[in-house]
Design an enzyme around this catalytic site. Structure first.
Site, mmCIF file in Angstrom:
data_model
loop_
_atom_site.group_PDB
_atom_site.id
_atom_site.type_symbol
_atom_site.label_atom_id
_atom_site.label_comp_id
_atom_site.label_asym_id
_atom_site.label_seq_id
_atom_site.Cartn_x
_atom_site.Cartn_y
_atom_site.Cartn_z
ATOM 1 N N GLU A 165 98.387 -2.548 22.363
ATOM 2 C CA GLU A 165 99.354 -1.888 21.503
ATOM 3 C C GLU A 165 98.668 -0.622 21.026
ATOM 4 O O GLU A 165 97.608 -0.688 20.409
ATOM 5 C CB GLU A 165 99.705 -2.810 20.339
ATOM 6 C CG GLU A 165 100.849 -2.298 19.518
ATOM 7 C CD GLU A 165 100.605 -2.525 18.051
ATOM 8 O OE1 GLU A 165 100.376 -3.657 17.640
ATOM 9 O OE2 GLU A 165 100.633 -1.524 17.329
ATOM 10 N N CYS A 178 100.884 0.964 12.413
ATOM 11 C CA CYS A 178 101.405 1.324 13.740
ATOM 12 C C CYS A 178 102.904 1.581 13.667
ATOM 13 O O CYS A 178 103.471 2.212 14.552
ATOM 14 C CB CYS A 178 101.081 0.237 14.745
ATOM 15 S SG CYS A 178 101.245 -1.404 14.080
HETATM 16 P P1 NAP Z 1 90.015 2.621 18.878
HETATM 17 O O1 NAP Z 1 89.092 3.766 18.785
HETATM 18 O O2 NAP Z 1 90.880 2.561 20.066
HETATM 19 O O3 NAP Z 1 89.103 1.290 18.818
HETATM 20 C C1 NAP Z 1 89.650 -0.010 18.907
HETATM 21 C C2 NAP Z 1 88.586 -0.951 19.465
HETATM 22 O O4 NAP Z 1 88.399 -0.691 20.864
HETATM 23 C C3 NAP Z 1 87.209 -0.780 18.839
HETATM 24 O O5 NAP Z 1 86.557 -2.015 18.806
HETATM 25 C C4 NAP Z 1 86.521 0.167 19.789
HETATM 26 O O6 NAP Z 1 85.112 0.088 19.717
HETATM 27 C C5 NAP Z 1 87.049 -0.307 21.124
HETATM 28 N N1 NAP Z 1 87.090 0.750 22.113
HETATM 29 C C6 NAP Z 1 87.653 1.974 21.962
HETATM 30 N N2 NAP Z 1 87.499 2.694 23.091
HETATM 31 C C7 NAP Z 1 86.844 1.906 23.968
HETATM 32 C C8 NAP Z 1 86.382 2.105 25.299
HETATM 33 N N3 NAP Z 1 86.572 3.242 25.951
HETATM 34 N N4 NAP Z 1 85.719 1.088 25.904
HETATM 35 C C9 NAP Z 1 85.520 -0.080 25.251
HETATM 36 N N5 NAP Z 1 85.920 -0.315 23.994
HETATM 37 C C10 NAP Z 1 86.576 0.665 23.342
HETATM 38 O O7 NAP Z 1 90.946 2.504 17.618
HETATM 39 P P2 NAP Z 1 90.612 2.575 16.051
HETATM 40 O O8 NAP Z 1 89.147 2.665 15.840
HETATM 41 O O9 NAP Z 1 91.300 1.454 15.435
HETATM 42 O O10 NAP Z 1 91.314 3.876 15.531
HETATM 43 C C11 NAP Z 1 91.185 5.123 16.116
HETATM 44 C C12 NAP Z 1 92.568 5.710 16.329
HETATM 45 O O11 NAP Z 1 93.406 4.717 16.938
HETATM 46 C C13 NAP Z 1 93.329 6.081 15.089
HETATM 47 O O12 NAP Z 1 92.989 7.357 14.617
HETATM 48 C C14 NAP Z 1 94.750 6.012 15.566
HETATM 49 O O13 NAP Z 1 95.107 7.187 16.210
HETATM 50 C C15 NAP Z 1 94.753 4.900 16.544
HETATM 51 N N6 NAP Z 1 95.268 3.616 16.021
HETATM 52 C C16 NAP Z 1 96.523 3.290 16.307
HETATM 53 C C17 NAP Z 1 97.031 2.098 15.854
HETATM 54 C C18 NAP Z 1 98.410 1.708 16.188
HETATM 55 O O14 NAP Z 1 98.757 0.565 15.934
HETATM 56 N N7 NAP Z 1 99.213 2.555 16.745
HETATM 57 C C19 NAP Z 1 96.253 1.226 15.094
HETATM 58 C C20 NAP Z 1 94.947 1.594 14.818
HETATM 59 C C21 NAP Z 1 94.477 2.791 15.303
HETATM 60 P P3 NAP Z 1 84.297 1.366 19.188
HETATM 61 O O15 NAP Z 1 84.873 1.714 17.850
HETATM 62 O O16 NAP Z 1 82.896 0.910 19.156
HETATM 63 O O17 NAP Z 1 84.551 2.465 20.199
#
Ligand code: NAP
Length: 536
Positions: free
Chosen positions: A268, A310
């Site tokens: 998601e 979200c």
């Molecule tokens: P994220 O950066 O996608 O991280 C989510 C999880 O996935 C973390 O445990 C992260 O670990 C891991 N991850 C991310 N990229 C990866 C990769 N390339 N390979 C392996 N694991 C990976 O999301 P977030 O930290 O929650 O938030 C960042 C951004 O996500 C926000 O600014 C927002 O734009 C978006 N977000 C959207 C929603 C939604 O429901 N739409 C919810 C939350 C966040 P690491 O942190 O160690 O990379």
């Protein structure tokens, strides 16, 4: 015996609490930007493999447990989370910067959804048992006895969300729906709340021990991206649950699709949750359908939880009417009056500010209002912001439809129904779409607005606001890409979430005693079943 004193910074490889042997890292308090005292350590690839090996070994015994035993395990998880008491609340508040009342409510929601799945297992009919008894005398060919039900996929890797440190994290909807389905879970903790994650993992581990679950039914790993991707690539893993960024979700999808055996990724990711306002809906001078009331409610939805939902309404489409200025004026006034507040991480705040600045620099976009209190960068505060543009600008610039995660919204003013229709057609897939309209104007319009919106979203709201996702049987929290990676065929909230982690298996010509209980002649589980297309 596990205690919270010495287990805050551990990983769990099955039921064994271990120190990671990989890179150390710190947890941060977003409200002060300070590193917290406890150090954490990621696992090595070998430790991650050990967790998957245990999950693989646990799969068959766990999947074959009586469903009521799995229900007892889930109920025990809820009780153990409850037993963590204030320590869990305090830690989650510290690591997320979210207020105590919000985290307390989220804990209640987390325990509620765990118990919902326990009840689902006890009721049992979700396995969708279908029976076509043998027809030995059928001409020209006899029919064999065929029985079908949903069975678990195998070990699942779950990535926790940053924005729900309890309800979408370690014991959140993905984990619990997978465990309910009969799938062991290897959980990759979100680095923004590692202590919270370890505490909840301890609760799950204690529940597993108390209810006699096989070792390996649950593991919690702090892991870097390389190890996390290796988990997804591991041949014993059969599905992935993820909530987070589009970039992260797509990276994991690519890994899953490039495996020799590709597996489903239920990610998601991003949504802007359009809210459409037709003139009739805000024509009243006063009351719940006035421009003032709807705009004030909308401002509350945009800023709720510092916009870190979200389902945050990031795009509003207004069809011009005599009430347009009143609506925009109230919305702007409420946004100005909304205080900045601490966001989940420094990275999320920076991404929010960059996203707003990027949009505000676009031709034809106006920064219509901002909170009139300055945000404190040292406290990671996000500043509520309202942007406006026209339909023609929106139609000529795809960037304007992208998610900016935080307390902001872009209002697109449309002069004609045709412009509004074109804007909606241009949208990507969404978790939600909301329409404010009278039934009379929906019937009179030559455009089928409801059809348009349901082509884009998993949940369509008639009035109200999309923030606030009820956890129940009838909820869809999913949607076409990029809201999710699976085309919006499933939900990650509510009991339907279990369907992501199962597949139908047909048993042909089996002796009765070798069939799963759900398919045996006497129906020992007492569940609803279909026999030859009719309820039994
Ligand atoms: P994220 O950066 O996608 O991280 C989510 C999880 O996935 C973390 O445990 C992260 O670990 C891991 N991850 C991310 N990229 C990866 C990769 N390339 N390979 C392996 N694991 C990976 O999301 P977030 O930290 O929650 O938030 C960042 C951004 O996500 C926000 O600014 C927002 O734009 C978006 N977000 C959207 C929603 C939604 O429901 N739409 C919810 C939350 C966040 P690491 O942190 O160690 O990379």
């Amino acid at each position: 015996m596990l205690t919270t004193q010495n287990q805050l910074n551990v990983n769990f490889i099955g039921q064994e609490a271990v120190a990671g042997e990989g890179m150390p890292f710190s947890a941060y308090a977003p409200a002060t930007s300070e590193a917290l005292a406890e150090g954490f350590t990621n696992v090595t690839p070998e430790q991650a493999n050990a967790a998957v090996d245990k999950a693989a070994a646990a799969f068959s015994p766990y999947a074959h447990l009586h469903p009521h035993k799995r229900a007892d395990f889930l109920d025990a998880i809820a009780s153990e989370i409850d037993a963590l008491g204030d320590e869990l609340i305090e830690r989650a508040v510290l690591e997320s910067g979210l207020p105590t009342a919000r985290i307390t409510g989220e804990r209640g929601r987390t325990m509620g959804q765990i118990r919902l799945f326990a009840n689902l297992l006890r009721e049992g009919s979700w396995v969708d048992a279908r029976i076509n008894p043998a027809l030995p005398d059928r001409q020209p060919l006899p029919r064999p006895d065929l029985r079908q039900m949903l069975m678990p996929l195998g070990p699942v890797v779950v990535f926790g969300a940053s924005n729900f440190p309890l309800a979408f994290s370690v014991a959140g909807g993905d984990t619990v729906s997978a465990l309910a389905a009969g799938c062991p879970v290897v959980f990759k903790a979100h680095p923004a709340h590692p202590g919270t994650s370890s505490l909840v993992a301890m609760a799950i581990t204690t529940a597993a021990q108390k209810t006699g679950m096989p070792d390996g039914v649950f593991s919690l790993l702090h892991a870097d991206n390389e190890v996390a991707q290796a988990l997804v690539a591991h041949p014993a893993i059969k599905a992935v649950g993820f909530t987070g960024s589009r970039r992260g979700g797509l990276a994991l999808l690519r890994v899953a699709q490039n495996r020799p055996e590709p597996i489903p990724v239920y990610a998601e990711m991003s949504a802007v949750n359009p809210l459409v306002v037709l003139p009739g809906a805000i024509a009243d001078e006063t009351g719940p359908a006035s421009a003032t009331t709807v705009a004030a409610g909308l401002a509350g939805s945009i800023t709720l939880g510092v916009g870190q939902f979200c389902t945050n309404p990031g795009l509003v489409f207004l069809l011009t009417s005599p009430k347009t200025e009143q609506f925009l004026g109230t919305l702007a006034e409420k946004i100005r009056a909304s205080a900045p507040a601490t966001m989940l991480t420094d990275g999320i705040r920076q991404a929010f500010e960059q996203g707003i600045n990027h949009l505000a620099l676009m031709p034809g976009v106006q920064r219509r209002a901002e909170s009139d209190t300055d945000a404190q960068a040292s406290q990671n505060q996000g500043r509520p912001t309202l942007l406006t543009t026209t339909a023609s600008q929106f139609l000529s610039n795809a960037d304007l439809g992208e998610e900016v995660f935080g307390p902001s919204s872009l209002v697109v003013v449309c002069d004609t129904e045709a412009e509004l229709r074109d804007c909606l057609n241009q949208l990507e897939g969404q978790l939600t779409a909301t329409i404010y309209a009278t039934t009379a104007e929906l019937k009179q319009s030559s455009i089928n607005w409801i059809d348009l919106l349901q082509a884009k979203a998993g949940r369509v709201l008639f009035g109200g606001f999309p923030t606030g996702v009820e956890v129940c049987e009838a909820m869809t929290h999913g949607g076409p890409f990029p809201a999710t990676t699976d085309g919006g065929r499933t939900t990650s909230v509510g009991t339907g979430a279990i369907l992501r982690f199962v597949r139908p298996i047909s048993y042909q010509s089996f002796p009765n005693e070798l069939l799963p209980l759900a398919l045996q002649n006497a129906n020992p589980l007492g569940i609803r079943r279909m026999v030859d297309g009719k309820p039994e």
